[in-house]
Design an enzyme around this catalytic site. Structure first.
Site, PDB file in Angstrom:
ATOM      1  N   TYR A 115       0.854  -1.203   0.000  1.00  0.00           N
ATOM      2  CA  TYR A 115       0.000   0.000   0.000  1.00  0.00           C
ATOM      3  C   TYR A 115       0.877   1.236   0.000  1.00  0.00           C
ATOM      4  CZ  TYR A 115      -5.027  -0.430   0.203  1.00  0.00           C
ATOM      5  OH  TYR A 115      -6.331  -0.581  -0.150  1.00  0.00           O
TER       6      TYR A 115
ATOM      7  N   GLU B 128      -0.551   4.892  -0.371  1.00  0.00           N
ATOM      8  CA  GLU B 128      -1.337   6.118  -0.594  1.00  0.00           C
ATOM      9  C   GLU B 128      -0.442   7.333  -0.419  1.00  0.00           C
ATOM     10  OE1 GLU B 128      -4.870   6.114   1.804  1.00  0.00           O
ATOM     11  OE2 GLU B 128      -5.749   4.463   0.666  1.00  0.00           O
TER      12      GLU B 128
ATOM     13  N   ASP C  14      -7.208  14.033 -24.807  1.00  0.00           N
ATOM     14  CA  ASP C  14      -7.283  12.614 -24.441  1.00  0.00           C
ATOM     15  C   ASP C  14      -6.617  11.837 -25.565  1.00  0.00           C
ATOM     16  OD1 ASP C  14      -7.937   9.974 -23.996  1.00  0.00           O
ATOM     17  OD2 ASP C  14      -9.946  10.420 -23.232  1.00  0.00           O
TER      18      ASP C  14
ATOM     19  N   THR D 175      -4.468   6.473 -21.515  1.00  0.00           N
ATOM     20  CA  THR D 175      -4.255   5.138 -20.985  1.00  0.00           C
ATOM     21  C   THR D 175      -2.855   4.713 -21.413  1.00  0.00           C
ATOM     22  OG1 THR D 175      -5.331   4.245 -22.953  1.00  0.00           O
ATOM     23  CG2 THR D 175      -6.672   4.409 -20.956  1.00  0.00           C
TER      24      THR D 175
ATOM     25  N   LYS E 179      -2.724   0.969 -24.956  1.00  0.00           N
ATOM     26  CA  LYS E 179      -3.164   0.872 -26.357  1.00  0.00           C
ATOM     27  C   LYS E 179      -1.920   0.935 -27.251  1.00  0.00           C
ATOM     28  CE  LYS E 179      -7.819   2.593 -25.370  1.00  0.00           C
ATOM     29  NZ  LYS E 179      -7.886   3.324 -24.096  1.00  0.00           N
TER      30      LYS E 179
ATOM     31  N   ARG F 214      -2.463  -2.245 -18.425  1.00  0.00           N
ATOM     32  CA  ARG F 214      -3.722  -1.496 -18.336  1.00  0.00           C
ATOM     33  C   ARG F 214      -3.600  -0.502 -17.198  1.00  0.00           C
ATOM     34  NH1 ARG F 214      -7.027  -4.127 -21.805  1.00  0.00           N
ATOM     35  NH2 ARG F 214      -8.614  -2.566 -21.458  1.00  0.00           N
TER      36      ARG F 214
END
Ligand code: DSN
Length: 431
Positions: free
Chosen positions: A65, A67, A211, A237, A240, A246
């Protein structure tokens, strides 16, 4: 003595622990490997990642973790994780030439939502290309949270050319004065004119968000102009054309860095997926190599050759062709609905997605078009010399769909699989 089926032997060889613990799941992974190896994958938003990216995304980094941001975490034990994230950020900034990069967004939609959180209040007007014109759900389309919580106004492409009408975009922006203007989308076969959008955003007082999810790899490889001189924020992203895991990134000018970071965490997300951050770092390293520039240009050359071959076979293409990795076929004149064609092509080993075309009279779940692209086949090493064969298979598959000739499909599937055998896919087992 009973023999172990071949696919289980492969699974045990490639994924020994998974096969021992959960043979049912392991068999599905093996079946997917086989499918990705044997088929011609033409969905323009998909690709094959390298073995190095796959390895990074399957590491113990996922156990941690973290954060917060490097040097400012809410959990201890970040000696390695901070370095992983710093590496990914530095590589993103260097590759795209931006002041700031945030590599934590879980995927494209959360990345875009973070942009809303950074720059707009619920109820504010936002502007993007309409989904059926090739835009994205998260650019203020009604069924998305971005269209429910904000007031989305949408621009279109011209019906006669399939291209953005910048006079209409300007008129809409000056009338509506949106907080955000999105450019980019999911079914745009032509170069995005970032300078023209920037001028309109400046005139109307909007933040310009580019985008570039679909074209990030082309931008990184110099095969599409960069939005960096023009856009306030760039959303992408990473899986692609960029050929990473991903995930997603937000890139921004320094003046927006704090707002973006605060919006991603704590505004929208909890702990980042560190295994994905690591794999993004690897993909960015790969994308900085000279070979990736060749890849990006080859993707475009293949798409142009495929478009030409389809036009020669009488297919209608939105905007008449392509400048990038994507071709949007309008099957209206073939009298075959996009969904019927896509399902027949799937049975022929050619994986595409059915898609609306601009001004589509049909419904989104049963539209007139099929969307194809060349990122995956280029990753396997297919070149322009193969695009006539690809167009032929598509042509035969669509004709078979129209006449109901089911027998033609397995024949095409066999031919496809034979060619694919000669071009092993990155990241997939070869045995
Ligand atoms: N689903 C992505 C695509 O296929 O283009 C967009 O979200």
């Amino acid at each position: 003595m009973t023999q172990t089926p071949a696919h289980q032997q492969t699974s045990a060889h490639q994924h020994p622990a998974l096969t021992a613990t959960d043979p049912e799941l392991a068999a599905l992974v093996t079946a997917e490997e086989r499918l990705q190896a044997d088929t011609l994958r033409l969905i323009p938003s998909e690709n094959y990642v390298s073995t190095a990216v796959l390895e990074a995304s399957g590491t113990v980094l996922q156990n941690k973790y973290s954060e917060g941001y490097p040097g400012r975490r809410y959990y201890e034990g970040q000696q390695n994780i901070d370095q992983v994230e710093r590496l990914a950020v530095a590589r993103a900034k260097a590759l795209f030439g931006t002041d700031h990069a945030n590599v934590q967004p879980y995927s494209g939609s959360p990345a875009n939502l973070a942009v809303y959180l950074a720059f707009a209040e619920p109820g504010d007007t936002v502007m993007g290309m309409a989904l059926p014109m090739g835009g994205h759900l998260t650019h203020g389309w009604g069924v998305s949270a971005t269209g429910k919580w904000f007031r989305g106004v949408q621009y279109a492409v011209r019906q006669d050319t399939g291209l953005v009408d910048f006079d209409a975009v300007r008129e809409l922006a000056l009338k509506e004065r949106p907080k955000l203007i999105f450019c980019g989308g999911t079914a745009l076969p032509r170069t995005i004119d970032f300078a023209a959008f920037a001028e309109i955003a400046r005139e109307s007082g909007a933040v310009l968000v580019a985008d570039i999810a679909h074209i990030a790899g082309l931008v990184a490889g110099g095969a599409h102009p960069s939005p960096v001189p023009y856009a306030d924020v760039i959303s992408t992203t990473t899986h692609k054309t960029l050929r990473g895991p991903r995930g997603a990134m937000l890139l921004a000018r320094e003046e927006h860095a704090k707002a973006i970071d605060k919006a991603v965490f704590p505004g929208l997300q909890g702990g980042p997926h560190n295994q994905t951050t690591a794999a993004i770092a690897v993909a960015l390293h790969e994308a900085a190599q000279p070979s990736f520039r060749s890849y990006a240009h080859a993707v475009v050359a293949n798409a142009k050759a495929l478009a030409e071959a389809l036009l020669a076979r009488g297919f209608d293409l939105v905007s008449g062709g392509t400048d990038n990795h994507l071709v949007l076929m309008d099957l209206t004149s073939k009298d075959v609905p996009g969904k019927v064609a896509a399902k027949a092509l799937d049975r022929a080993g050619i994986v595409v997605n059915y898609n609306t075309v601009p001004y589509d009279p049909r419904k989104p779940f049963d539209p007139s078009g099929v969307r194809i692209g060349t990122p995956s086949l280029t990753s396997r090493g297919l070149g322009t010399e193969h695009m006539a064969a690809v167009a032929d298979w598509i042509d035969r598959g669509v004709r078979a769909a129209g006449t109901g000739d089911e027998d033609a499909l397995p024949k095409i599937r066999g031919e496809v699989a034979e060619l694919m055998t000669a071009f092993p896919a990155p990241g997939l087992p070869t045995a």
